[in-house]
Design a protein around this motif. Structure first.
Motif, PDB file in Angstrom:
ATOM      1  N   GLY A 384       4.584 -16.295 -18.935  1.00 48.57           N
ATOM      2  CA  GLY A 384       5.995 -16.374 -19.316  1.00 48.57           C
ATOM      3  C   GLY A 384       6.268 -15.456 -20.480  1.00 48.57           C
ATOM      4  O   GLY A 384       5.446 -14.620 -20.838  1.00 48.57           O
ATOM      5  N   GLY A 385       7.405 -15.613 -21.099  1.00 45.19           N
ATOM      6  CA  GLY A 385       7.775 -14.686 -22.157  1.00 45.19           C
ATOM      7  C   GLY A 385       8.034 -13.344 -21.522  1.00 45.19           C
ATOM      8  O   GLY A 385       8.421 -13.241 -20.358  1.00 45.19           O
ATOM      9  N   LEU A 386       7.787 -12.290 -22.273  1.00 43.73           N
ATOM     10  CA  LEU A 386       8.034 -10.969 -21.731  1.00 43.73           C
ATOM     11  C   LEU A 386       6.911 -10.617 -20.763  1.00 43.73           C
ATOM     12  O   LEU A 386       5.752 -10.575 -21.140  1.00 43.73           O
ATOM     13  N   SER A 387       7.238 -10.371 -19.528  1.00 44.16           N
ATOM     14  CA  SER A 387       6.165 -10.101 -18.591  1.00 44.16           C
ATOM     15  C   SER A 387       5.715  -8.647 -18.720  1.00 44.16           C
ATOM     16  O   SER A 387       6.395  -7.827 -19.311  1.00 44.16           O
ATOM     17  N   PHE A 388       4.571  -8.387 -18.160  1.00 42.93           N
ATOM     18  CA  PHE A 388       3.985  -7.043 -18.245  1.00 42.93           C
ATOM     19  C   PHE A 388       4.990  -5.975 -17.805  1.00 42.93           C
ATOM     20  O   PHE A 388       5.163  -4.953 -18.456  1.00 42.93           O
ATOM     21  N   TYR A 389       5.669  -6.270 -16.722  1.00 42.98           N
ATOM     22  CA  TYR A 389       6.581  -5.269 -16.161  1.00 42.98           C
ATOM     23  C   TYR A 389       7.839  -5.071 -16.982  1.00 42.98           C
ATOM     24  O   TYR A 389       8.639  -4.196 -16.700  1.00 42.98           O
ATOM     25  N   GLN A 390       8.042  -5.953 -17.962  1.00 41.84           N
ATOM     26  CA  GLN A 390       9.229  -5.780 -18.799  1.00 41.84           C
ATOM     27  C   GLN A 390       8.910  -5.077 -20.111  1.00 41.84           C
ATOM     28  O   GLN A 390       9.801  -4.825 -20.907  1.00 41.84           O
ATOM     29  N   ARG A 391       7.639  -4.798 -20.360  1.00 38.22           N
ATOM     30  CA  ARG A 391       7.303  -4.066 -21.597  1.00 38.22           C
ATOM     31  C   ARG A 391       7.932  -2.688 -21.526  1.00 38.22           C
ATOM     32  O   ARG A 391       8.000  -2.073 -20.467  1.00 38.22           O
ATOM     33  N   LYS A 392       8.347  -2.208 -22.683  1.00 36.37           N
ATOM     34  CA  LYS A 392       9.160  -1.003 -22.691  1.00 36.37           C
ATOM     35  C   LYS A 392       8.535   0.158 -21.928  1.00 36.37           C
ATOM     36  O   LYS A 392       9.160   0.736 -21.033  1.00 36.37           O
ATOM     37  N   GLU A 393       7.295   0.488 -22.272  1.00 39.33           N
ATOM     38  CA  GLU A 393       6.697   1.681 -21.676  1.00 39.33           C
ATOM     39  C   GLU A 393       6.526   1.539 -20.165  1.00 39.33           C
ATOM     40  O   GLU A 393       6.648   2.512 -19.418  1.00 39.33           O
ATOM     41  N   ILE A 394       6.263   0.295 -19.741  1.00 37.11           N
ATOM     42  CA  ILE A 394       6.090   0.055 -18.302  1.00 37.11           C
ATOM     43  C   ILE A 394       7.439   0.153 -17.605  1.00 37.11           C
ATOM     44  O   ILE A 394       7.592   0.791 -16.554  1.00 37.11           O
ATOM     45  N   LYS A 395       8.429  -0.448 -18.252  1.00 34.76           N
ATOM     46  CA  LYS A 395       9.742  -0.435 -17.613  1.00 34.76           C
ATOM     47  C   LYS A 395      10.293   0.992 -17.531  1.00 34.76           C
ATOM     48  O   LYS A 395      10.991   1.342 -16.578  1.00 34.76           O
TER      49      LYS A 395
END
Ligand code: ATP
Ligand code: MG
Length: 777
Positions: A384-395
């Motif tokens: 939960g929280g910020l998922s991996f795919y929502q991290r800035k560099e990934i997004k």
């Protein structure tokens, strides 16, 4: 196959063996509902039902994958491959892609995540020059989401004076306009948000009868797990699809309904029998997951809720240790207690990290736990929280990929058009946005036609825009022939993203590059997996579908042995040998925001029931006397939920010199100080299964017809008139709510006298005669 059926108990076997017709399985936590669904699907296939004709809806994609694995083990992987199994969102996204032209969407429509939606709402509010303190983007989004989940479209909204009025009263008279703008902008961008996946499916199935017929014929057998948490929109989809064959099997537990705040409607479970003809109800009562202490303690928690179906949950498991209750001075100390207990337990009993879960009410509580676990070198993982795919560099990478698939995707475009910096400034973007709104086209289309529209841009800027368009188009060409890994690697390099990150030599910067590598590894796994399964290319579009709907639980890899940290909401359906429920304090759990009405409080209590019933062997309840909340040190009182557990199931690890202020769960009165330790019994009592459970004869409540109200019901029936013991075994009675039933057992004396009644609808219930609205007929 027989082997698997033999492993079920009799009550579990019945719904597996019943092939056709509508059925509902209502049962408490850990009683094997999910297992029954799994075996049922395998058995349907064993009886010759084609996998293509079975639709199974689960709460997470991970649950779907696990079920599929088990089914593969039973019927073989090549058979199981064709099962339609997944969350509502993932299954219906798939259908919407196939049918997108009916609704005017491109088949490669983008799925906006909540970040995208919130950003779009923000910019609409800004363009409309509204006050952000009144029009708070997150709140507005919440409103829009609940409208969508109740199938209130923009048109329906404006046609409903009550809704318009309500928003005007809440000082947000322009909410409807924002809603309208938001919907139009999403459509123009070829994008759907999460709620659209359900709303548009409903639209598809109602507006296009031939599409409905196609999927009705396809999904001859429909199964739904966690039915208690379906919202109205999901409910309508299930009802429409199952209408033709009526082979629908839903399982759920009203006591675990925890998403009312998001529109889940517990009535879906309560009304199921009204929606289909000849519903058969099954009940599972034996819990296989937890110790007797946990099962019985959890039952005493639910005794405090008024709104519930009467249900028996018992277990043949060992009594096990009592629930340990721990008080600490601060949240930091609470963290230390949890970490050191895990440490000791691991040492003493040779346990894995993965045997432990720490559950909390709100994500913010994880920090103190993390600090303590790190100090003890205990590996953990936060869900939960910020998922991996929502991290800035990934997004950022993902947004380029989204553009490759759907260049109209406005949120993606705005995010990356000038990142890494390529000299396309805010003013230019603003001009493009205005033009796009003016022509009712997407920004991309404006950019493609930049020479034909006079935006008063200088030649340099125009060229930069053209270069960007050319770059994205070149990626599209590559995407036609290459797999997801190739194109992602190419995009990460050619856009300059990786070089940009390399400029930052700090540990944070390095971590970002590693994250991108992790993304690439994940994609490699995916493409190779696809190739293995069916020799497919592993196209980018397929990968992006997975990403858009990935929940955090889905990324769980079993190769890591870590303590699991998550909110209770996320823990639904899961199980762990040792469970810590932390922050057991008034105003935190139950949450201060959910105590104003009885129904909110009851939902909090169900949430506590869910938390407790995740534990297989040992549960801990911990609370702190003070903790930092909103940056302030606040004093706290222990949660009323600890109080509500019968004291015999608890062991206080800390001296209980602080007496609880006992609040009655019923009406909030303060009964005075009660020292719980005095109430503790020396030996646990109870636990034998109720009589009818040991009885092996077929359960009479398995065959339920719709019960019509009986004419001539005694008008005094609602009077609690049987206190004096007129009732005897064998009497046929009529109950105001449950209808007709037969008394099968009597127990207790005076005000405690109870009757066990087998109702035609709803099965066996134990009623306290003092309150029961019964009449002998
Ligand atoms: P929840 O309400 O939490 O979703 P559930 O009713 O879906 O629980 P399951 O997760 O299916 O319950 O089962 C709980 C545990 O009990 C699982 O570990 C499952 O393998 C085990 N179990 C279920 N039925 C049996 C059985 N007949 N024999 C042995 N173990 C069983
Ligand atoms: Mg389950």
């Amino acid at each position: 196959m027989q082997k698997y059926i033999d492993q079920l108990n009799e009550a579990q076997r019945a719904p597996v063996l019943k092939k056709d017709g509508p059925m509902i399985i209502i049962a408490g936590a850990g009683s094997g509902k999910t297992r029954v669904l799994t075996i049922r699907i395998a058995y349907l296939m064993h009886q010759g039902i084609d996998a293509f004709n079975i639709l199974s809806l689960t709460f997470t994609n991970k649950a779907a994958r696990e079920m599929k694995h088990r089914i593969s083990d039973i019927v073989g992987a090549s058979e199981a491959k064709n099962l339609w199994m997944g969350t509502f969102h993932s299954i219906f996204a798939r259908i919407l892609r196939a049918e997108s032209d009916h609704l005017g969407y491109p088949s490669n429509f983008t799925i906006y995540d909540s970040q995208d939606s919130a950003r779009l709402i923000s910019s609409i509010i800004k363009e409309m020059q509204l006050d952000r303190d009144i029009y708070k983007p997150k709140q507005i989004l919440g409103r829009i989401s609940s409208y969508k989940n109740s199938l209130i479209t923009v048109k329906a909204y404006f046609n409903n004076p009550e809704l318009v009025e309500a928003d005007a009263m809440a000082k947000r008279p322009r909410l409807g306009e924002i809603y309208q703008q938001y919907v139009e902008r999403c459509f123009k961008a070829g994008a759907m948000d999460f709620d659209d996946l359900l709303l548009k499916t409903n639209e598809l199935l109602t507006r296009f009868p031939e599409v409905l017929a196609k999927y009705q014929n396809r999904f001859r057998y429909i199964l739904v797990d966690e039915y208690q948490d379906t919202n109205h929109s999901q409910y309508l989809i299930v009802r429409a699809l199952s209408d033709k064959f009526q082979n629908i099997c839903v399982v759920g537990d009203d006591a675990q309904s925890i998403y009312a705040f998001r529109g889940a409607n517990i009535n879906n479970i309560l009304n199921f029998q009204k929606d289909y003809e000849g519903v058969v109800m099954f009940r599972l009562e034996q819990n296989y997951r937890s110790t007797r202490n946990i099962v019985e303690a959890a039952n005493t928690v639910m005794d405090h809720n008024k709104t519930k179906l009467d249900k028996v949950v018992w277990t043949a498991n060992e009594f096990g240790p009592r629930i340990k209750v721990h008080r600490s001075l601060t949240d930091a100390e609470e963290g230390r207690f949890v970490a050191s207990t895990i440490f000791e337990q691991k040492m003493q009993n040779q346990l894995h990290n993965g045997s432990f879960a720490i559950l909390y009410r709100t994500n913010a509580q994880s920090r103190a736990m993390e600090d303590a676990l790190r100090k003890r070198d205990i590996p953990y993982r936060i869900y939960g929280g910020l998922s991996f795919y929502q991290r800035k560099e990934i997004k950022d990478v993902l947004c380029y990929l989204r553009l490759v698939l759907n260049p109209k995707d406005e949120e993606a475009l705005i995010r990356v058009i000038n990142y890494p910096a390529r000299g396309i400034g805010d003013t230019t973007i603003e001009k493009l946005t205005i033009a796009a709104n003016h022509y009712k086209r997407s920004i991309w289309e404006v950019m493609v036609n930049i020479d034909k529209i006079d935006l008063k841009l200088n030649a340099g800027t125009k060229n930069k825009l053209k270069d960007f368009v050319t770059m994205i188009q070149s990626f599209q060409v590559i995407d036609q022939n290459q797999d997801a890994f190739y194109i992602t690697d190419h995009v990460a390099k050619k856009t300059g993203l990786v070089q940009e990150l390399k400029k930052d030599a700090t540990p944070e910067g390095m971590a970002k590059i590693q994250n991108i590598e992790e993304l690439l590894n994940g994609i490699k796994d995916f493409t190779e997996g696809q190739r293995e399964i069916d020799g497919a290319r592993g196209a980018l579009s397929e990968f992006m579908e997975d990403v858009a709907l990935a929940t955090d639980l889905d990324k769980d890899t079993n190769d890591e042995d870590r303590v699991a940290l998550m909110t209770i909401h996320l823990a639904k359906g899961l199980e762990f040998p040792h469970v810590f429920v932390v922050g057991m304090e008034e105003d935190l759990f139950p949450s201060a925001m959910s105590m104003s009405t009885r129904s909110e409080l009851e939902e909090e209590r169900r949430l506590f029931y869910v938390a407790l019933t995740r534990a297989e062997h040992q549960a801990y309840l911990t609370y702190a006397q003070s903790r930092y909340r909103w940056g302030k040190l606040t004093d706290s009182e222990p949660s009323r939920f600890i109080e509500e557990i019968d004291g015999q199931y608890l062991e206080y690890l800390t001296p209980s010199e602080t007496n609880y202020r006992y609040k009655s769960p019923i009406d909030g009165d303060i009964f005075g100080d009660v020292d719980k330790s005095k109430l503790r019994l020396s030996k646990p009592v109870g636990g034998t299964p109720p009589k009818h459970i040991t009885d092996n004869s077929p359960k009479p409540d398995l065959n339920i017809r719709k019960l019509k109200p009986v004419a001539g019901t005694n008008p005094n029936a609602s009077a609690p008139n049987l206190f004096d013991g007129k009732l005897t075994i064998g009497n046929i009675v009529m109950h105001e709510r449950f209808g007709k039933g037969e008394v099968i057992n009597m127990e207790g004396v005076g005000p405690d006298r109870k009757a066990e009644i087998k109702f035609e609808v709803g099965g066996i219930k134990k009623l306290l005669l003092r309150f029961a609205k019964l009449d002998v007929i």
